[in-house]
Design a protein around this motif. Structure first.
Motif, PDB file in Angstrom:
ATOM      1  N   ARG A 135       0.635  -1.230  -0.152  1.00 35.43           N
ATOM      2  CA  ARG A 135      -0.182   0.114   0.032  1.00 35.43           C
ATOM      3  C   ARG A 135       0.854   1.317   0.062  1.00 35.43           C
ATOM      4  O   ARG A 135       0.621   2.263  -0.539  1.00 35.43           O
ATOM      5  CB  ARG A 135      -0.926  -0.171   1.125  1.00 35.43           C
ATOM      6  N   ALA A 136       1.908   1.294   0.780  1.00 36.43           N
ATOM      7  CA  ALA A 136       2.817   2.611   0.755  1.00 36.43           C
ATOM      8  C   ALA A 136       3.479   2.517  -0.517  1.00 36.43           C
ATOM      9  O   ALA A 136       3.669   3.730  -1.070  1.00 36.43           O
ATOM     10  CB  ALA A 136       3.972   2.128   1.796  1.00 36.43           C
ATOM     11  N   ARG A 137       3.862   1.386  -1.352  1.00 36.17           N
ATOM     12  CA  ARG A 137       4.432   1.702  -2.527  1.00 36.17           C
ATOM     13  C   ARG A 137       3.408   2.230  -3.748  1.00 36.17           C
ATOM     14  O   ARG A 137       4.011   2.938  -4.494  1.00 36.17           O
ATOM     15  CB  ARG A 137       5.073   0.288  -3.112  1.00 36.17           C
ATOM     16  N   TRP A 138       2.128   1.909  -3.370  1.00 34.81           N
ATOM     17  CA  TRP A 138       1.261   2.498  -4.373  1.00 34.81           C
ATOM     18  C   TRP A 138       1.158   3.943  -3.909  1.00 34.81           C
ATOM     19  O   TRP A 138       0.903   4.812  -5.165  1.00 34.81           O
ATOM     20  CB  TRP A 138      -0.080   1.853  -4.073  1.00 34.81           C
ATOM     21  N   GLY A 139       1.025   4.407  -2.892  1.00 33.81           N
ATOM     22  CA  GLY A 139       1.144   5.923  -2.384  1.00 33.81           C
ATOM     23  C   GLY A 139       2.409   6.549  -3.037  1.00 33.81           C
ATOM     24  O   GLY A 139       2.340   7.673  -3.827  1.00 33.81           O
ATOM     25  N   VAL A 140       3.599   5.904  -3.261  1.00 39.34           N
ATOM     26  CA  VAL A 140       4.925   6.506  -3.961  1.00 39.34           C
ATOM     27  C   VAL A 140       4.346   6.456  -5.362  1.00 39.34           C
ATOM     28  O   VAL A 140       4.765   7.866  -6.007  1.00 39.34           O
ATOM     29  CB  VAL A 140       6.123   5.599  -3.984  1.00 39.34           C
ATOM     30  N   LYS A 141       3.871   5.464  -6.009  1.00 38.40           N
ATOM     31  CA  LYS A 141       3.423   5.504  -7.380  1.00 38.40           C
ATOM     32  C   LYS A 141       2.338   6.412  -7.854  1.00 38.40           C
ATOM     33  O   LYS A 141       2.478   6.838  -8.956  1.00 38.40           O
ATOM     34  CB  LYS A 141       2.988   4.249  -7.880  1.00 38.40           C
ATOM     35  N   LEU A 142       1.560   6.782  -7.112  1.00 37.82           N
ATOM     36  CA  LEU A 142       0.010   7.324  -7.252  1.00 37.82           C
ATOM     37  C   LEU A 142      -0.193   8.573  -6.782  1.00 37.82           C
ATOM     38  O   LEU A 142      -1.334   9.133  -6.424  1.00 37.82           O
ATOM     39  CB  LEU A 142      -1.056   6.518  -7.196  1.00 37.82           C
ATOM     40  N   GLN A 143       0.963   9.302  -6.263  1.00 40.65           N
ATOM     41  CA  GLN A 143       0.839  10.592  -5.323  1.00 40.65           C
ATOM     42  C   GLN A 143       0.232  11.676  -6.069  1.00 40.65           C
ATOM     43  O   GLN A 143       0.265  12.010  -7.066  1.00 40.65           O
ATOM     44  CB  GLN A 143       2.172  11.038  -4.919  1.00 40.65           C
ATOM     45  N   GLY A 144      -1.276  11.770  -5.543  1.00 41.87           N
ATOM     46  CA  GLY A 144      -2.032  12.775  -6.281  1.00 41.87           C
ATOM     47  C   GLY A 144      -2.926  12.430  -7.148  1.00 41.87           C
ATOM     48  O   GLY A 144      -3.574  13.126  -7.943  1.00 41.87           O
ATOM     49  N   SER A 145      -2.923  11.205  -7.423  1.00 41.00           N
ATOM     50  CA  SER A 145      -3.637  10.746  -8.432  1.00 41.00           C
ATOM     51  C   SER A 145      -4.960  10.086  -8.020  1.00 41.00           C
ATOM     52  O   SER A 145      -5.246   9.599  -7.008  1.00 41.00           O
ATOM     53  CB  SER A 145      -3.053   9.258  -9.230  1.00 41.00           C
ATOM     54  N   PRO A 146      -6.014  10.232  -9.114  1.00 37.28           N
ATOM     55  CA  PRO A 146      -7.322   9.660  -8.523  1.00 37.28           C
ATOM     56  C   PRO A 146      -7.406   8.283  -8.502  1.00 37.28           C
ATOM     57  O   PRO A 146      -8.367   7.691  -8.126  1.00 37.28           O
ATOM     58  CB  PRO A 146      -8.254  10.359  -9.821  1.00 37.28           C
ATOM     59  N   LEU A 147      -6.173   7.517  -8.985  1.00 42.60           N
ATOM     60  CA  LEU A 147      -6.129   5.968  -8.956  1.00 42.60           C
ATOM     61  C   LEU A 147      -5.812   5.626  -7.571  1.00 42.60           C
ATOM     62  O   LEU A 147      -6.172   4.282  -7.439  1.00 42.60           O
ATOM     63  CB  LEU A 147      -4.962   5.700  -9.792  1.00 42.60           C
ATOM     64  N   MET A 148      -5.668   6.350  -6.778  1.00 44.51           N
ATOM     65  CA  MET A 148      -5.229   6.112  -5.284  1.00 44.51           C
ATOM     66  C   MET A 148      -6.636   5.301  -4.642  1.00 44.51           C
ATOM     67  O   MET A 148      -6.398   4.321  -3.904  1.00 44.51           O
ATOM     68  CB  MET A 148      -4.795   7.235  -4.463  1.00 44.51           C
ATOM     69  N   THR A 149      -7.572   5.754  -5.030  1.00 41.98           N
ATOM     70  CA  THR A 149      -8.781   5.025  -4.156  1.00 41.98           C
ATOM     71  C   THR A 149      -9.035   3.541  -4.874  1.00 41.98           C
ATOM     72  O   THR A 149      -9.469   2.892  -4.152  1.00 41.98           O
ATOM     73  CB  THR A 149     -10.322   5.950  -4.324  1.00 41.98           C
ATOM     74  N   THR A 150      -8.738   3.744  -6.111  1.00 41.89           N
ATOM     75  CA  THR A 150      -9.021   2.372  -6.711  1.00 41.89           C
ATOM     76  C   THR A 150      -7.863   1.383  -6.236  1.00 41.89           C
ATOM     77  O   THR A 150      -8.048   0.253  -5.964  1.00 41.89           O
ATOM     78  CB  THR A 150      -8.918   2.490  -8.193  1.00 41.89           C
ATOM     79  N   ALA A 151      -6.640   1.911  -6.230  1.00 42.02           N
ATOM     80  CA  ALA A 151      -5.453   1.099  -5.502  1.00 42.02           C
ATOM     81  C   ALA A 151      -5.845   0.614  -4.086  1.00 42.02           C
ATOM     82  O   ALA A 151      -5.728  -0.610  -3.556  1.00 42.02           O
ATOM     83  CB  ALA A 151      -4.321   1.888  -5.368  1.00 42.02           C
ATOM     84  N   THR A 152      -6.429   1.447  -3.188  1.00 40.44           N
ATOM     85  CA  THR A 152      -6.917   1.006  -1.959  1.00 40.44           C
ATOM     86  C   THR A 152      -7.939   0.021  -1.922  1.00 40.44           C
ATOM     87  O   THR A 152      -7.942  -1.157  -1.208  1.00 40.44           O
ATOM     88  CB  THR A 152      -7.626   2.053  -1.360  1.00 40.44           C
ATOM     89  N   ALA A 153      -8.791  -0.112  -3.062  1.00 38.33           N
ATOM     90  CA  ALA A 153      -9.913  -1.175  -2.991  1.00 38.33           C
ATOM     91  C   ALA A 153      -9.102  -2.424  -3.825  1.00 38.33           C
ATOM     92  O   ALA A 153      -9.630  -3.632  -3.134  1.00 38.33           O
ATOM     93  CB  ALA A 153     -11.029  -0.724  -3.775  1.00 38.33           C
ATOM     94  N   PHE A 154      -8.434  -2.333  -4.556  1.00 45.31           N
ATOM     95  CA  PHE A 154      -7.422  -3.218  -5.076  1.00 45.31           C
ATOM     96  C   PHE A 154      -6.610  -4.239  -3.672  1.00 45.31           C
ATOM     97  O   PHE A 154      -6.651  -5.336  -4.073  1.00 45.31           O
ATOM     98  CB  PHE A 154      -6.601  -2.982  -6.282  1.00 45.31           C
ATOM     99  N   GLU A 155      -6.223  -3.296  -3.089  1.00 45.36           N
ATOM    100  CA  GLU A 155      -5.235  -4.109  -2.271  1.00 45.36           C
ATOM    101  C   GLU A 155      -6.178  -4.760  -1.289  1.00 45.36           C
ATOM    102  O   GLU A 155      -5.909  -5.729  -0.736  1.00 45.36           O
ATOM    103  CB  GLU A 155      -4.366  -2.907  -1.311  1.00 45.36           C
ATOM    104  N   SER A 156      -7.322  -4.275  -0.822  1.00 46.85           N
ATOM    105  CA  SER A 156      -8.153  -5.148   0.138  1.00 46.85           C
ATOM    106  C   SER A 156      -8.708  -6.225  -0.560  1.00 46.85           C
ATOM    107  O   SER A 156      -8.905  -7.376   0.123  1.00 46.85           O
ATOM    108  CB  SER A 156      -9.640  -4.104   0.546  1.00 46.85           C
TER     109      SER A 156
END
Length: 442
Positions: A135-156
């Motif tokens: 999850r922290a690595r997604w945060g680095v990749k997607l800082q400020g991106s609307p994809l972050m919410t999708t990444a949170t769901a994907f990780e769950s």
């Protein structure tokens, strides 16, 4: 991160997320590193119950593992933020493998109970926190991106996929191969997956110790840059000082009680009807409901605020968990378990989404591990209580544990739900905690 949407929803989907450059380099090793944890508790329960004949003892030993993980997981996250994920992963996976093998040998040789507890503590303390690290690595990749919410769901969803496959795999190994096969396989997979994940140095967040300490003159900042100024000031602040994070920790204890109570109670139920092999199937149905609901949650563009979604999710979880203890057949138990699983995913996803709003990037791995540790602690308490109830009360009494845990979590959320709202920028600067990261917000 928006809590409402416009009339034309435009959230990017899973396909776009998975096309993020470099994502697969940490996703596949991360999955390999997190799958073994889903096997750990049930493998210990089945092995120790086989060697001692008591679900109470099996629950206590596995609880020691879970409590140890809950205590040390936030420290692992803190040190990963400070020194880098690789520096924490390498010694951790080696210690976990050695401890798991030791626990297996002690159980098979009828060692005294205190020896099992001694081995269980480092086994839990050294569990790799692969999920929070991904999850922290997604945060680095997607800082400020609307994809972050999708990444949170994907990780769950990924978490739930591991909890579909892990218990099913562990139960099949323990019941069809050897009672020790589950724990041995878990140790081996942790070693291989953890080392592969640690090797992905390019995608790990930059350790916070590399950032020079900064002090910001707030009087020179405009109102638009207040959040950035707050970010510079509060880098060292622990997520535990954020009131909303403390509320989420209690809420996630309730989710842990469902996982732990289901694992012990399903094992006892299937054994009582002479079909122990059904244990993995029934738990797999429960976890599959969780995974399917997670996929749906990630695909929906929500209009309701996350605090409201979290409350609704826990209401549904409490209601569905109330029917577990009354189920008398595998088919009925599978149906209710499916509904319980479907009620967990909204709470998990929304909780992690709120962390993105409440905690700055430099503390998110620690915050994620606090929630993961809360699930482990709730699971540890649940397997202990459920094991005692199955030993001392009637068959199926352990199913009361998920109901009690979720009801207490729901009461906490109802009482303290106002603390989950991200503070306004002006209050954030004054108090120095709980601010939003510098991304586009409503």
């Amino acid at each position: 991160m928006a809590s409402t949407v416009t009339s034309k929803p435009s959230r990017p989907g899973y396909g776009q997320l998975l096309r993020t450059p470099g994502a697969w380099a940490f996703l596949l090793p991360g999955f390999a590193a997190r799958l073994p944890f889903a096997m750990l508790i049930i493998s210990i329960v089945l092995l120790v119950e086989h060697t001692t004949g008591s679900y109470g003892i099996a629950g206590a030993v596995s609880a020691a593992t879970g409590v140890s993980m809950a205590v040390f997981a936030p420290l692992n996250g803190k040190y990963a933020d400070r020194f880098g994920q690789r520096a924490v992963l390498l010694p951790g996976v080696l210690l976990h493998t050695a401890s798991g093998l030791t626990l297996t040998v002690l159980a098979l040789t009828d060692a005294p109970l205190w020896a099992l507890f001694v081995a269980a503590v480092p086994t839990g303390a050294s569990v790799p926190q692969a999920g929070p690290m991904v999850r922290a690595r997604w945060g680095v990749k997607l800082q400020g991106s609307p994809l972050m919410t999708t990444a949170t769901a994907f990780e769950s969803v990924t978490d739930e996929l591991t909890f579909v496959l892990g218990p099913l795999f562990a139960t099949a190994l323990c019941t069809s191969v050897d009672p020790a096969a589950g724990l041995l396989t878990e140790a081996g997979l942790t070693l291989v997956g953890g080392l592969l994940f640690a090797a992905q140095k390019a995608t790990q967040p930059v350790p916070s110790r590399r950032h020079a300490p900064t002090r910001v003159d707030l009087s020179s900042q405009s109102s638009d840059s207040g959040a950035n100024a707050a970010h510079a000031r509060v880098e060292p602040v622990s997520p535990l000082r954020v009131p909303g994070v403390r509320v989420l920790i209690v809420a996630f204890l309730g989710i842990g009680s469902v996982f732990g109570g289901m694992q012990v109670s399903l094992a006892a139920f299937t054994e009582s009807i002479g079909q122990p092999g059904l244990n993995g199937v029934l738990y797999g149905v429960f976890a599959a409901g969780n995974m399917l609901a997670g996929v749906a949650c990630g695909a929906i563009v929500w209009k309701a605020a996350p605090q409201k979604r979290l409350l609704v999710g826990y209401i549904a979880l409490t209601i569905t968990a109330s029917g577990l203890w009354a189920a008398q057949s595998p088919a009925l138990l599978a149906g209710i378990g499916l509904l319980v699983g479907m009620s967990i995913a909204p709470g998990l996803i929304t909780g992690y989404t709120l962390v993105e709003r409440l905690v700055p990037p430099t503390g998110r791995t620690e915050a994620f591990t606090l929630l993961t540790g809360a699930v482990a602690l709730g699971q540890a308490a649940a397997v202990t209580v459920a094991g005692q109830l199955e030993d001392r009360a009637w068959d199926g009494a352990g199913f009361l544990v998920p109901l009690g845990g979720t009801a207490l979590a729901l009461l906490t959320l109802v009482t303290l739900r106002s603390r989950l709202a991200p503070p306004a920028a002006s209050r954030t600067v004054a108090r120095g905690v709980g601010h939003r990261p510098p991304v586009s917000v409503d």
